[in-house]
Design a protein around this motif. Structure first.
Motif, mmCIF file in Angstrom:
data_model
loop_
_atom_site.group_PDB
_atom_site.id
_atom_site.type_symbol
_atom_site.label_atom_id
_atom_site.label_comp_id
_atom_site.label_asym_id
_atom_site.label_seq_id
_atom_site.Cartn_x
_atom_site.Cartn_y
_atom_site.Cartn_z
ATOM 1 N N UNK A 8 70.638 -13.327 103.225
ATOM 2 C CA UNK A 8 70.132 -12.012 102.828
ATOM 3 C C UNK A 8 68.665 -11.886 103.200
ATOM 4 N N UNK A 9 67.953 -13.009 103.124
ATOM 5 C CA UNK A 9 66.545 -12.968 103.529
ATOM 6 C C UNK A 9 66.407 -12.581 104.992
ATOM 7 N N UNK A 10 67.268 -13.177 105.809
ATOM 8 C CA UNK A 10 67.223 -12.892 107.244
ATOM 9 C C UNK A 10 67.549 -11.433 107.528
ATOM 10 N N UNK A 11 68.617 -10.935 106.898
ATOM 11 C CA UNK A 11 69.017 -9.571 107.238
ATOM 12 C C UNK A 11 68.010 -8.566 106.707
ATOM 13 N N UNK A 54 61.084 -18.806 115.211
ATOM 14 C CA UNK A 54 61.290 -18.559 113.791
ATOM 15 C C UNK A 54 60.682 -19.670 112.962
ATOM 16 N N UNK A 55 60.150 -19.262 111.835
ATOM 17 C CA UNK A 55 59.623 -20.240 110.883
ATOM 18 C C UNK A 55 60.340 -19.975 109.563
ATOM 19 N N UNK A 56 61.359 -20.785 109.266
ATOM 20 C CA UNK A 56 62.149 -20.523 108.061
ATOM 21 C C UNK A 56 61.299 -20.637 106.799
ATOM 22 N N UNK A 63 69.603 -22.310 111.177
ATOM 23 C CA UNK A 63 69.980 -22.793 112.504
ATOM 24 C C UNK A 63 71.292 -22.165 112.948
ATOM 25 N N UNK A 64 72.240 -22.113 112.020
ATOM 26 C CA UNK A 64 73.564 -21.603 112.381
ATOM 27 C C UNK A 64 73.524 -20.104 112.643
ATOM 28 N N UNK A 65 72.718 -19.398 111.848
ATOM 29 C CA UNK A 65 72.727 -17.939 111.977
ATOM 30 C C UNK A 65 71.919 -17.471 113.181
ATOM 31 N N UNK A 66 70.856 -18.165 113.473
ATOM 32 C CA UNK A 66 69.945 -17.654 114.498
ATOM 33 C C UNK A 66 70.107 -18.373 115.834
ATOM 34 N N UNK A 114 65.796 -12.355 114.830
ATOM 35 C CA UNK A 114 64.410 -12.170 114.376
ATOM 36 C C UNK A 114 63.423 -12.408 115.506
ATOM 37 N N UNK A 115 62.388 -11.605 115.492
ATOM 38 C CA UNK A 115 61.320 -11.782 116.472
ATOM 39 C C UNK A 115 60.015 -11.884 115.700
#
Lengths: 606, 295
Positions: free
Chosen positions: A477-480, B207-209, B219-222, B236-237
């Motif tokens: 959710x943070x990402x989206x 990206x900086x989580x 890692x899996x999502x991006x 994400x940019x």
């Protein structure tokens, strides 16, 4: 100006045929009375309801005048006149009336507080044309009108202050184009042509001051002779008679007579002899010719000196060989001289009435011209350099160094190191990991730790599950959220500006404030340094107005909805900064003033 | 598929070259223990292999004194292992990693055993591992007409080493030339200017989580999707990349400055002579046109 009454046709639309009638106007209202008394199209309208007036151009198909009621909707009263003079008189009348009405709202204020600094603007006498020009500008530019209303009518700025910054606008309408000065005629004066009456031997030359001026310009020797001889030695008339005689002799090419007369009369000889000033000038010019130009090569082209060649002039062949040295003036020389004079242009401003003044003025302007020219030495130096450059023999030169400096970089590391530190600082890395890592651990400890960690994984194996579901959801959710935030989208599309995203009302408000601030800031900064009480008052007024806008901007910023708050604050920030700078300057100046006055010896206590 | 014979990609098969930061100094001080980190990374590598039969993953360790290949799914024996068992893959990686760290520590200690105390080598050799990755990719390019689409993933924790600036930038530009995107995942506390620029220039993802305990999810999502699928995703940019240069004279980061026309040195104010290359600027009049806006 009281009442005007003109026959016209009232039209509802431009294409309408129109109802013929009479238009009467006084300072408050205008009345249209149709010729047909049964017609219902009577008008009786107060000028107060009229916002502006438009009119067709002089000389266009119809002489129209449109008194607009609502400029946005375009409704109004259109009148067509029979001719443009009628229309123009009505137009001017309407312009004056509307101009008056515009300034009326300010008046009650002024009357109640006559000491108000806005007063002088009405005291100053403006010509009607000036007033009309301003009104016209205001009407053409709604933004200007808004600013005018906001600041002038509310007394923040005076009328003259407001217009002082817009002199260019006012100037544009006035016809301030400089008058073009006529130059010399490009037609060649040739020589003053004699007219013979055919019966007697008398030959008449007619000279006008214009021609004399040209003669002076083209023949410096005559000019010099005139200055020397007239009126000390001879009268002006005698001078010109002599000149004409010389011209006549020249024309007839009677070389023998010319030589004889020249021997007798030394003044006459001046005209007959080759013009030595011109000759000097020609020599000077030849010296300045690019030394690399091969003039010898062109000699072969000169066939004028060959027999049976020449230029036809006055019905005779102008062949060079028959001429004696005295009167040797070829057509091409004359042409060149004339061309040079025409190109130089007329430099005199004096009236061409008195020959003497013309001659003197010409002498003055020539002096200036020659002093402006480059000194002879400079020219010589340049010439020599050029010769040296052109005649250089490549084989004899030493090898030339490349014209660029060789690149030597002292220590690139110095740059890259600094670069890195800056980049980190700019990115807002609060901790500089390098330093922390440096001091905390020795190499052995660090490696031992890493090995322990690895063996821990080795012994325990992988976790199952890899990640806790709630953490995963949180990350997801943070990402989206990050992806869909408006801030992230900002400026990605070049077509849409940030302004388009915020509501229209806010946008308009911001734009208005921005123009207002610009206007006020311009006045604010232009009044420094404060030298007069008037300027001091002005700064006070402007500052108060700016403080009000500042307040409004803050309100806009705070009232913006959360979606747009970021953008709005981005837009408002520079405005606030500009105002802050002005306030800071004001405070500083104020402090200086008070401390200065506090230091006064008369014991003034602030 | 026949349009570009020289670079014929499987459009959804990837070659992921992952660079792992194994800087002991960083991990000793990091909030996320290295063991935890491996718990996220190894399953991620495994899942990359599961996404597509033709996917290949190469793991390169970035140490402080050396770099080395840890794992290559293309090698025959490891491939068999990977398909057979995730645990076998994991133990293979761990074993190699252990060997690598041992070697790296030996090099760090130096030949005489007590180490080179003067060398402040605590930054990872990012330039070295990038070069290894690019070399590997070049080998794949030359292997045949059909090969998986390569990309580099840097999982970096330790700060940038300024002394590697030139080497890193060169690697970035050669990656750009061979159209290899460099993705960056920062597990440290601060942003990396090198990798920001690398991702920006090569068109990768930086990206900086925020939550390091959810690293696997990030890692899996991006970073898991292949390059072809990326066209359809909104990844994400970074909000901004810092391109500002700093002047040579005061080492300040500047927005506007003077640039030497000969060597491109940057200064914050006008100098008569370039202090870097010695060129003299004898034009006395300097107007605003000579000031250049730096990106």
């Amino acid at each position: 100006m009281a009442v005007i009454s003109v026959a016209t046709r009232y039209k509802i639309t431009v294409k309408d045929a129109g109802i013929p009638g009479v238009l009467k106007m006084n300072e408050e209202r205008f009345v249209f009375q149709p010729n047909d008394p049964r017609s219902l199209m009577k008008l009786n309208i107060e000028f107060r309801n009229i916002k502006g007036h438009k009119f067709s151009k002089d000389g266009s198909k119809q002489a129209l005048l449109n008194l607009t009621q609502d400029s946005e909707k375009g409704t109004g009263y259109i009148f067509e006149f029979d001719n443009f003079t009628d229309r123009n008189s009505c137009r001017d009348f309407v312009g004056r009336v509307l101009g008056k009405l515009q300034s009326v709202p300010a008046r009650p204020n002024d009357q109640s507080v006559p000491e108000k600094p806005a007063g002088p603007s009405f005291a100053e006498q403006l010509s009607t044309t000036e007033m009309e020009r301003r009104i016209k500008l205001l009407r053409e530019d709604s933004e200007l009108q808004r600013l005018h209303k906001q600041f002038v009518l509310s007394g923040v700025l005076t009328e003259s202050e407001f217009w002082a910054t817009r002199k260019a606008l006012l100037g544009e309408d006035g016809n301030h184009t400089t008058k073009q000065r006529p130059g010399f005629k490009s037609a060649m004066l040739a020589d003053v042509r004699p007219s013979a009456d055919g019966r007697t031997n008398k030959v008449t030359f007619s000279l006008t001051p214009e021609i004399m001026h040209q003669i002076f310009a083209e023949k410096p020797a005559v000019h010099r002779a005139f200055l020397n001889l007239v009126p000390s030695k001879m009268a002006e008339k005698d001078f010109w008679t002599k000149y004409c005689r010389a011209e006549y002799l020249n024309r007839t090419k009677n070389a023998v007579v010319a030589a004889a007369e020249a021997a007798e009369d030394e003044e006459l000889a001046v005209f007959l002899k080759h013009d030595d000033i011109l000759a000097n000038e020609a020599r000077r010019k030849i010296r300045r010719v690019d030394p690399t130009l091969d003039m010898e090569a062109d000699v072969g082209d000169d066939y004028i000196h060959l027999p049976d060649h020449g230029i036809l002039r006055d019905g005779q062949k102008d062949t060079a060989e028959t001429e004696t040295e005295v009167s040797r003036r070829t057509l091409s020389q004359d042409l060149n001289r004339h061309a040079a004079v025409v190109l130089e242009g007329r430099t005199l401003d004096v009236e061409l009435s008195d020959t003497r003044t013309v001659a003197e003025a010409l002498a003055r302007s020539k002096k200036e011209l020659s002093s402006n020219e480059k000194s002879e030495e400079n020219v010589n130096l340049e010439r020599q350099e050029r010769v040296a450059r052109m005649t250089e023999l490549e084989d004899l030169q030493g090898s030339r160094e490349p014209p660029y400096a060789s690149l030597c970089i002292k220590d690139p590391r110095e740059y890259f190191d600094s670069q890195q530190a800056n980049a980190l600082r700019a990115l807002g890395g609060t901790e500089f990991g390098t330093h922390i890592l440096d001091s905390s651990l020795s190499k052995e400890e660090a490696y031992r730790y890493l090995k322990e960690q690895i063996s821990e994984v080795k012994s325990r194996g992988l976790k199952n599950p890899v990640i806790r579901p709630d953490t995963a959801l949180q990350v997801f959710s943070g990402l989206s959220q990050h992806l869909s935030s408006t801030r992230f989208q900002l400026g990605k599309n070049p077509q849409e500006s940030a302004l388009d995203r915020i509501p229209h009302r806010t946008k308009d408000e911001l734009m208005q404030h921005w123009t207002s601030i610009q206007e006020l800031l311009r006045h604010f900064w232009s009044s420094y340094p404060i030298t007069t009480a008037g300027l001091y008052n002005k700064v006070q007024r402007v500052k108060d107005a700016m403080a009000q806008i500042y307040q409004k901007l803050q309100e806009i910023k705070e009232s913006a909805k959360s979606d747009f708050r970021h953008q709005v604050s981005l837009l408002v920030q520079p405005m606030l900064q500009a105002l802050d700078a002005a306030f800071a300057h004001y405070d500083l100046e104020h402090q200086k003033r008070t401390t200065k006055s506090g230091a006064k010896p008369n014991g003034f206590v602030k | 598929m026949a349009s570009a014979p020289s670079k014929l990609y499987q459009d959804d098969a990837s070659l992921v070259v992952a660079l792992l930061d194994t800087n002991p100094f960083f991990w000793a001080a990091a909030s996320l223990p290295f063991s935890e980190f491996l718990q996220h990374v190894v399953p991620f590598i495994n899942s990359l292999l599961l996404l597509n039969q033709l996917n290949r993953v190469v793991l390169i360790a970035t140490g402080t004194s050396s770099c080395g290949y840890i794992f290559d799914s293309g090698e025959a024996n490891s491939n068999a292992n990977a398909n057979a068992n995730a645990n076998a893959l994991c133990s293979g990686i761990i074993k190699k990693l252990e060997d690598f760290v041992g070697k790296d520590s030996k090099i760090a200690k130096g030949p005489n055993g007590n180490g080179d105390a003067t060398r402040p080598a605590i930054s990872s050799l990012l330039s070295g591992s990038l070069s290894l990755a690019l070399c590997y990719i070049q080998r794949i390019f030359r292997s045949g007409a059909r090969h998986p689409q390569p990309r580099i993933l840097c999982i970096q924790g330790s700060p940038d080493g300024p002394e590697q600036y030139v080497a890193v930038m060169n690697s970035i530009f050669s990656a750009q030339r061979s159209m290899v995107p460099i993705d960056s995942c920062i597990v440290g506390t601060q942003h990396s200017a090198f990798l920001q620029q690398a991702s920006y220039i090569t068109g990768g993802v930086y990206m900086k989580p925020q939550q390091l305990d959810g690293l696997f999810q990030y890692l899996a999502a991006v970073f898991a999707t292949d390059l072809h699928s990326r066209n359809f995703l909104r990844l994400p940019k970074p909000v901004g990349v810092d391109f500002r240069a700093s002047c040579f004279c005061h080492k300040k980061t500047i927005d506007l400055g003077y640039v030497c026309s000969v060597c491109l040195s940057i200064f914050c104010k006008y100098h008569k002579k370039c202090s870097t290359c010695g060129s003299e600027f004898n034009q006395g009049t300097v107007d605003s046109t000579t000031r250049e806006q730096k990106r």
